[in-house]
Design an enzyme around this catalytic site. Structure first.
Site, PDB file in Angstrom:
ATOM      1  N   GLU A 191       0.827  -1.214   0.000  1.00 35.24           N
ATOM      2  CA  GLU A 191       0.000   0.000   0.000  1.00 35.24           C
ATOM      3  C   GLU A 191       0.857   1.259   0.000  1.00 35.24           C
ATOM      4  OE1 GLU A 191      -2.816  -0.585   3.239  1.00 35.24           O
ATOM      5  OE2 GLU A 191      -4.115  -1.732   1.916  1.00 35.24           O
ATOM      6  N   GLU A 387      -5.323  -8.389  -0.931  1.00 33.93           N
ATOM      7  CA  GLU A 387      -6.007  -8.178   0.353  1.00 33.93           C
ATOM      8  C   GLU A 387      -7.475  -7.893   0.090  1.00 33.93           C
ATOM      9  OE1 GLU A 387      -4.529  -5.508   3.354  1.00 33.93           O
ATOM     10  OE2 GLU A 387      -2.452  -5.852   2.742  1.00 33.93           O
TER      11      GLU A 387
HETATM   12  C1  BG6 Z   1      -4.379  -3.027   4.985  1.00 32.91           C
HETATM   13  C2  BG6 Z   1      -2.998  -3.403   5.466  1.00 32.91           C
HETATM   14  O1  BG6 Z   1      -4.474  -1.665   4.843  1.00 32.91           O
HETATM   15  O2  BG6 Z   1      -5.450  -3.319   5.822  1.00 32.91           O
HETATM   16  C3  BG6 Z   1      -2.950  -4.566   6.435  1.00 32.91           C
HETATM   17  O3  BG6 Z   1      -2.138  -3.667   4.380  1.00 32.91           O
HETATM   18  C4  BG6 Z   1      -4.094  -4.428   7.421  1.00 32.91           C
HETATM   19  O4  BG6 Z   1      -1.692  -4.589   7.049  1.00 32.91           O
HETATM   20  C5  BG6 Z   1      -5.399  -4.458   6.657  1.00 32.91           C
HETATM   21  O5  BG6 Z   1      -4.074  -5.346   8.452  1.00 32.91           O
HETATM   22  C6  BG6 Z   1      -6.623  -4.428   7.551  1.00 32.91           C
HETATM   23  O6  BG6 Z   1      -6.551  -3.320   8.415  1.00 32.91           O
HETATM   24  P1  BG6 Z   1      -6.709  -3.450   9.993  1.00 32.91           P
HETATM   25  O7  BG6 Z   1      -6.371  -2.129  10.518  1.00 32.91           O
HETATM   26  O8  BG6 Z   1      -8.121  -3.835  10.222  1.00 32.91           O
HETATM   27  O9  BG6 Z   1      -5.762  -4.512  10.401  1.00 32.91           O
END
Ligand code: BG6
Length: 497
Positions: A191, A387
């Site tokens: 990201e 993701e």
């Molecule tokens: C993404 C990141 O933005 O979101 C991850 O690359 C992160 O590292 C994921 O865990 C989910 O966000 P969060 O804050 O709920 O863990």
């Protein structure tokens, strides 16, 4: 059964990051990373996303004096460092074709500037990648996922310093050489666009070191430039060291809709989308978009570049574009009069057509299809979803099972749309849902915000046995993989314990 358009060899899998999973923060020579000074922040309102990520000079000072692993949860993670064999076996059981992990830079070069790498760190990842291969899992490896050495923040101002490029290139060369027989798919910066949203976590920038917002913004663009150059060097090295391997950039896809058909709303949404895609524009097209250069000029930003930088960016572009997709946003010229929602990406205007998760993220499966098609039409290179997922509180039933129907429903809807996007012509290499085993949250460092198909018995403060238990979604996803995305409705869920 639906008609599956997923191509043969589609890389179904899952994704985690070292700093949120491994724990063992000070074991076997590992140095301290920016993640190790991030505190547990359970009570910040979902709209106050900036504070969730904020780390200032005082926070760093306080963290460095402490060995605590309760309130610095990323220091303990889910102890993947000692459980990886068991966890990889579970992923293997689900039929994963790939697993996205990251290498903690601080295991290889604890401070970032050492002459020689830390052998114990190299050995750990070798053993992990070998274990993946044993389970028929193709490693997909992020070089930098929110875990740069803290030393480089304190001594060099993070990615604002040019020296950090050289240190990163050295680290990259070491890991490419070390794992050239084991890893074929690489990602550079997780990201990368998030330097705007959380400059400390992504680029080691402590904003209070700058005299004004404008100075801090200039530093942010400088850090971007350095990461782009480092990423281009990584591509160059990859061609030399692991011919045939592939490397991608990684974007947070923040799809923004206009609130109305008022052309002013449309312009605003267009601007948000262009700004969001600025980093992938640079890494795919190999040049800065004109609107960014104009912005620098208007603000008298002086972004230092060395001779040859622009040529390097042009020559060493990425092989594929990977991205995260969690939610969509709304842009409105009347934003100040509208209800707001949160997210770990940014805060925005509430979309009345969409439900939100407990953490305020707007769940939008159709937007996923829009994002896939938009990105493919813009860049015309293969895409990789690295993701996607929903953070939720899971309940362990009396019989020990975890019935996470809400997670199954979320994925079902997103998979339907992904299938349709492929039908529309999108070239998609694979899909790795986030936090495929419960891990510590990146933004709030909570454990109870769970994304996984596998439950980890640990609460927010690290109490628990750390025992792994497949959830109902584990069996559902296994069936989806087995049928290459055809069986989304499957109710193969009799075994849930
Ligand atoms: C993404 C990141 O933005 O979101 C991850 O690359 C992160 O590292 C994921 O865990 C989910 O966000 P969060 O804050 O709920 O863990």
């Amino acid at each position: 059964m639906v008609k599956s358009y997923f191509p043969e060899g589609f890389l179904w899998g899952g994704a985690i990051a070292a700093n949120q999973a491994e724990g063992a923060w000070n074991v076997d020579g590992k140095g301290i990373s920016v993640a190790d000074v991030a505190k547990y922040k359970p009570n910040i309102s979902v709209e106050d996303y900036k504070s969730q990520w904020h780390v200032g000079l005082k926070d760093i000072e306080e963290a460095l004096k402490s060995d605590d692993t309760i309130y610095y949860p990323k220091r303990r993670g889910i102890d993947f460092y000692h459980h990886y064999k068991e966890d990889l076996a579970l992923f293997g059981e689900m039929g994963y074709k790939t697993l996205r992990v990251s290498i903690a830079w601080t295991r290889i070069f604890p401070n970032g500037n050492e002459e020689t790498p830390n052998q114990a760190g190299l050995d750990f990842y070798r053993s992990m990648f070998e274990e993946m291969r044993k389970n028929n899992i193709e490693p997909l490896v992020t070089l930098s996922h929110y875990e740069m050495p803290l030393y480089l923040v304190n001594e060099y101002d993070g990615w604002v310093s040019r020296e950090v490029v050289d240190m990163f290139v050295k680290y990259t060369k070491v890991v490419f050489e070390e794992y050239k027989d084991l890893v074929k798919y690489w990602l550079t910066f997780n990201e990368i666009d998030s330097i705007f949203r959380h400059p400390f976590t992504t680029a080691g920038i402590v904003e209070e070191k700058y005299n004004s917002k404008k100075e801090a913004e200039e530093a942010i663009y400088q850090a971007f430039h350095h990461q782009f150059v480092a990423a281009a060097h990584a591509k160059k090295l990859l061609l030399e060291i692991i011919p045939g391997a592939q490397i991608g950039c990684m974007l947070t896809k923040t799809l923004t809709y206009p609130e109305t058909c008022n052309p002013e709303d449309i312009l605003l949404a267009q601007k948000e989308n262009r700004d969001n895609q600025f980093s992938s524009d640079v890494q795919v097209f190999g040049e800065y978009p004109r609107h960014v250069l104009n912005h620098w000029e208007e603000n008298n930003f002086n972004i230092a570049m060395e001779d040859g930088d622009l040529e390097l960016l042009k020559k060493y572009t990425v092989d594929f574009l990977s991205f995260s997709y969690y939610m969509s946003m709304v842009a409105s010229i009347n934003a100040d009069q509208r209800e707001k929602v949160g997210g770990n990406l940014t805060t925005g205007v509430k979309n009345p057509y969409l439900p939100t998760s407990e953490w305020g993220w707007q769940v939008d499966p159709v937007g996923f299809r829009v994002a896939l098609i938009d990105l493919y039409d813009r860049y015309r290179i293969p895409l990789f979803v690295v993701e996607n997922g929903i953070g939720a509180r899971d309940v362990v039933e009396e019989d020990g099972s975890i019935v996470d129907d809400y997670r199954i429903e979320y994925f079902q809807k997103h998979f339907e749309q992904m299938n349709l996007a492929i039908k529309e012509g999108v070239e998609l290499m694979g899909y790795t849902p986030w936090g495929c085993i419960d891990i510590v949250s990146a933004s709030t460092s909570q454990m109870t915000k769970r994304y996984g198909f596998i439950y980890v018995d640990s609460d927010d403060l690290g109490n628990g046995t750390f025992k792994r238990t497949p959830k109902k979604s584990f069996y559902w996803y296994k069936k989806v993989i087995e049928t290459n995305g055809a069986d989304l409705e499957n109710t193969v869920l009799e075994t849930t314990k």
